[in-house]
Design a protein around this motif. Structure first.
Motif, short mmCIF file in Angstrom:
data_model
loop_
_atom_site.label_atom_id
_atom_site.label_comp_id
_atom_site.label_asym_id
_atom_site.label_seq_id
_atom_site.Cartn_x
_atom_site.Cartn_y
_atom_site.Cartn_z
N ARG A 119 -29.41 78.66 61.83
CA ARG A 119 -28.41 79.33 62.67
C ARG A 119 -27.33 78.36 63.14
O ARG A 119 -26.13 78.65 63.06
CB ARG A 119 -29.09 79.96 63.88
CG ARG A 119 -28.11 80.78 64.72
CD ARG A 119 -28.65 81.10 66.05
NE ARG A 119 -28.77 79.85 66.81
CZ ARG A 119 -29.07 79.80 68.07
NH1 ARG A 119 -29.32 80.91 68.73
NH2 ARG A 119 -29.16 78.67 68.71
N TYR B 209 -25.65 86.54 59.12
CA TYR B 209 -26.27 86.78 60.43
C TYR B 209 -27.05 88.09 60.41
O TYR B 209 -28.16 88.16 60.94
CB TYR B 209 -25.21 86.83 61.54
CG TYR B 209 -24.66 85.49 61.98
CD1 TYR B 209 -25.48 84.38 62.14
CD2 TYR B 209 -23.31 85.35 62.26
CE1 TYR B 209 -24.95 83.17 62.55
CE2 TYR B 209 -22.78 84.14 62.68
CZ TYR B 209 -23.61 83.05 62.82
OH TYR B 209 -23.11 81.85 63.23
N GLY B 210 -26.48 89.11 59.81
CA GLY B 210 -27.16 90.41 59.73
C GLY B 210 -28.47 90.31 58.97
O GLY B 210 -29.47 90.94 59.33
N THR C 33 -31.30 88.92 61.24
CA THR C 33 -31.69 89.61 62.48
C THR C 33 -33.18 89.89 62.55
O THR C 33 -33.72 90.08 63.64
CB THR C 33 -30.91 90.93 62.67
OG1 THR C 33 -31.12 91.76 61.54
CG2 THR C 33 -29.43 90.66 62.88
N THR C 34 -33.87 89.91 61.42
CA THR C 34 -35.32 90.11 61.41
C THR C 34 -36.03 89.07 62.27
O THR C 34 -37.05 89.36 62.89
CB THR C 34 -35.84 89.98 59.96
OG1 THR C 34 -35.19 90.95 59.16
CG2 THR C 34 -37.34 90.15 59.88
N ASN D 215 -35.00 87.75 65.04
CA ASN D 215 -34.69 87.83 66.46
C ASN D 215 -35.94 88.01 67.31
O ASN D 215 -35.96 87.62 68.48
CB ASN D 215 -33.70 88.96 66.75
CG ASN D 215 -32.30 88.61 66.32
OD1 ASN D 215 -31.99 87.45 66.06
ND2 ASN D 215 -31.44 89.61 66.24
N LYS E 231 -32.29 86.98 74.55
CA LYS E 231 -31.48 87.85 73.70
C LYS E 231 -30.14 87.21 73.34
O LYS E 231 -29.59 87.45 72.27
CB LYS E 231 -31.27 89.19 74.40
CG LYS E 231 -30.73 90.25 73.50
CD LYS E 231 -30.78 91.62 74.13
CE LYS E 231 -30.27 92.63 73.13
NZ LYS E 231 -30.97 93.84 73.10
N HIS F 181 -30.00 85.60 69.89
CA HIS F 181 -30.24 86.43 68.72
C HIS F 181 -29.13 86.31 67.67
O HIS F 181 -27.99 86.02 68.00
CB HIS F 181 -30.35 87.91 69.11
CG HIS F 181 -31.66 88.26 69.73
ND1 HIS F 181 -32.02 89.55 70.02
CD2 HIS F 181 -32.71 87.51 70.13
CE1 HIS F 181 -33.21 89.58 70.57
NE2 HIS F 181 -33.65 88.35 70.66
N PHE F 182 -29.50 86.58 66.41
CA PHE F 182 -28.52 86.75 65.35
C PHE F 182 -27.89 88.11 65.54
O PHE F 182 -28.57 89.08 65.87
CB PHE F 182 -29.22 86.72 63.98
CG PHE F 182 -29.78 85.38 63.60
CD1 PHE F 182 -28.96 84.36 63.14
CD2 PHE F 182 -31.14 85.13 63.68
CE1 PHE F 182 -29.48 83.14 62.78
CE2 PHE F 182 -31.67 83.92 63.34
CZ PHE F 182 -30.83 82.91 62.87
N VAL F 183 -26.59 88.20 65.29
CA VAL F 183 -25.89 89.47 65.38
C VAL F 183 -25.08 89.65 64.11
O VAL F 183 -24.25 88.80 63.77
CB VAL F 183 -24.96 89.51 66.60
CG1 VAL F 183 -24.21 90.85 66.66
CG2 VAL F 183 -25.74 89.29 67.89
N LYS G 217 -21.66 95.33 63.44
CA LYS G 217 -22.00 96.42 64.36
C LYS G 217 -21.43 97.70 63.81
O LYS G 217 -20.30 97.75 63.36
CB LYS G 217 -21.45 96.13 65.76
CG LYS G 217 -22.05 94.86 66.32
CD LYS G 217 -21.81 94.74 67.78
CE LYS G 217 -22.52 93.46 68.20
NZ LYS G 217 -22.50 93.12 69.50
#
Length: 190
Positions: free
Chosen positions: A136, A168-169, A172-173, A175, A181, A184-186, A189
């Motif tokens: 990350r 990043y998406g 997200t697993t 996170n 929070k 977290h990976f984001v 959206k």
């Protein structure tokens, strides 16, 4: 004016009372025997044999077993360490401290092969988590370098930024491993 008065009052108090230096040994009624490990204008940090690290007021009631003079440091080790960490985080790609969720501390990640006769692989989850945090952080550094690049035009930067967002998406697993929070990976959206 009030600050100057406070500093003057602190100076006068420190001048009239003998301040113990780092390494002084004391006996406290509640905490037992301890050693002064840091000093400020209002308190001592004392590591006690039975109670660990405690802070006590400079004018608290305790017995001095052995006084060390002229060892008072005006900047604590904690202050120096905090400053150094902040500088390293700002100017390098040093990994920032990220907390793992309490439920995973000390656990193992078990990889179980689908093929019979092959043994499982266990990895300490802290090791795995550290690798995820490093990935990350390196993606963030890459993102900063792309955005600061003078060799890429705006469209190329946008295209590369979209790939980074998709990366990043995909992550997200993981996170579920993070305590906060905000770490977290984001991804994209919807």
């Amino acid at each position: 004016m009030i600050i100057v008065g406070y500093k003057l009052a602190t100076y006068l108090i420190m001048k009239t009372m003998k301040v113990l230096g780092i390494g002084s040994r004391i006996l406290h009624a509640d905490f037992g025997k301890g050693v002064v490990t840091n000093v400020s204008s209002i308190q001592y940090w004392v590591t006690f044999m039975d109670k660990g690290l405690e802070t006590i007021e400079i004018d608290a009631d305790f017995e001095v077993i052995e006084a060390i003079n002229n060892e008072v440091d005006t900047v604590s080790f904690f202050d120096v360490e905090s400053s150094l960490v902040a500088i390293l985080q700002k100017w390098s790609d040093a990994t920032q401290r990220v907390a793992i969720a309490d439920k995973w501390k000390g656990g193992n990640l078990v990889l179980e092969p689908g093929e019979a006769g092959i043994s499982n692989k266990e990895i300490p989850i802290n090791t795995f988590f550290h690798k995820i945090v490093m990935v990350r952080d390196r993606i963030r550094v890459m993102e900063q370098k792309i955005n600061a690049s003078k060799n890429l035009d705006d469209q190329e930067k946008v295209d590369l930024q979209q790939y980074i967002t998709r990366i990043y998406g995909s992550l997200t697993t993981f996170n579920v491993l993070f305590k906060n929070k905000s770490d977290h990976f984001v991804g994209e959206k919807s």
